[in-house]
Design a protein around this motif. Structure first.
Motif, PDB file in Angstrom:
ATOM      1  N   PRO A 182     105.846  11.785  12.224  1.00  0.00           N
ATOM      2  CA  PRO A 182     106.399  11.808  13.552  1.00  0.00           C
ATOM      3  C   PRO A 182     107.378  12.996  13.813  1.00  0.00           C
ATOM      4  O   PRO A 182     107.598  13.401  15.205  1.00  0.00           O
ATOM      5  N   GLU A 183     107.687  13.840  13.058  1.00  0.00           N
ATOM      6  CA  GLU A 183     108.682  14.993  13.201  1.00  0.00           C
ATOM      7  C   GLU A 183     107.489  16.177  13.479  1.00  0.00           C
ATOM      8  O   GLU A 183     108.073  17.270  14.301  1.00  0.00           O
ATOM      9  N   TYR A 184     106.349  16.139  13.261  1.00  0.00           N
ATOM     10  CA  TYR A 184     105.513  17.095  13.713  1.00  0.00           C
ATOM     11  C   TYR A 184     104.737  16.714  15.036  1.00  0.00           C
ATOM     12  O   TYR A 184     104.712  17.684  15.958  1.00  0.00           O
ATOM     13  N   VAL A 185     103.962  15.639  14.923  1.00  0.00           N
ATOM     14  CA  VAL A 185     103.460  15.077  16.236  1.00  0.00           C
ATOM     15  C   VAL A 185     104.472  14.141  17.146  1.00  0.00           C
ATOM     16  O   VAL A 185     104.501  13.027  17.068  1.00  0.00           O
ATOM     17  N   THR A 186     105.230  15.058  17.831  1.00  0.00           N
ATOM     18  CA  THR A 186     106.317  14.545  18.508  1.00  0.00           C
ATOM     19  C   THR A 186     105.767  13.961  19.949  1.00  0.00           C
ATOM     20  O   THR A 186     104.557  14.287  20.124  1.00  0.00           O
ATOM     21  N   PRO A 187     106.533  13.244  20.676  1.00  0.00           N
ATOM     22  CA  PRO A 187     105.936  12.963  21.828  1.00  0.00           C
ATOM     23  C   PRO A 187     105.715  13.888  22.950  1.00  0.00           C
ATOM     24  O   PRO A 187     104.685  14.010  23.463  1.00  0.00           O
ATOM     25  N   GLU A 188     106.346  15.034  22.820  1.00  0.00           N
ATOM     26  CA  GLU A 188     106.123  16.238  23.576  1.00  0.00           C
ATOM     27  C   GLU A 188     104.646  16.949  23.002  1.00  0.00           C
ATOM     28  O   GLU A 188     104.017  17.333  23.964  1.00  0.00           O
TER      29      GLU A 188
END
Length: 205
Positions: A182-188
């Motif tokens: 999740p820290e790499y594939v963020t919502p943005e």
């Protein structure tokens, strides 16, 4: 005077308890005992509303599917409203983004759906529900792309069936990576990938 219990409301409450357990421990942890404890009920009470463990899991999976479907369908009429044509690209992105883990609610649903789909590999009764949901998702994506094609926003010779499969794979992949990193594939980052993909369809030949 004895308290009157709404059976459907109780079944919904038990399904919510199943989802809480699955979020913590996976489908394998959603035993009748664990679910009853999470729901604040005796195991016998859970059995009163569900014939067996399989029925409990299937009911919960269908309820999760229905919740996702209701949220997504809320966008469809607005997206296909001719008066909103000038906003169509943004509406398409918003609609398809409902299938991504872009906030806490959608992240939780993605985790739960992945857990149930994993269990469906060896549970035929769950596989039926998983296939129904995926078929419905592809039908919705197909409708959106075909409407965009008719409106001139996508090439007339676009292979919609192929693009639906490609888009489905993209959504699945983003959700999987978002759950693991999740820290790499963020919502943005997810939005940026989706936006880039949708723009690429306009140049597809």
């Amino acid at each position: 005077m004895p308290k009157i219990v709404d059976p459907e409301a109780r079944r919904q409450a038990v399904a919510d308890a199943v989802l809480r357990v699955v979020a913590r421990e996976g489908v394998e942890g959603a035993s009748l005992r664990n679910v009853a404890e999470a729901a604040g009920l005796a195991v016998g009470s859970v059995r009163h509303y569900f014939r067996d463990h399989d029925e409990l899991l299937l009911f919960t999976m269908r309820e999760l599917s229905a919740r996702i479907d209701r949220r997504v369908r809320a966008h469809v009429d607005r997206l296909l409203d001719p008066a909103a044509h000038h906003e169509r690209p943004a509406e398409v992105e918003e609609l398809i983004g409902e299938f991504l883990a872009l906030d806490d609610e959608r992240y939780r649903e993605a985790v739960l759906w992945a857990a149930f789909c994993g269990a469906a590999r060896t549970r035929p009764e769950l596989r039926v529900c998983a296939v129904e949901m995926e078929t419905g998702t592809r039908a919705l994506l197909s409708r959106v792309l075909r409407e965009a094609q008719k409106a001139g926003g996508l090439p007339a010779d676009l292979d919609v069936d192929l693009e639906v499969l490609r888009l489905s794979a993209l959504l699945d992949g983003l959700n999987l990576r978002a759950m693991l990193e999740p820290e790499y594939v963020t919502p943005e980052a997810q939005r940026a990938v989706l936006r880039r993909h949708l723009r690429s369809l306009k140049a597809t030949r």
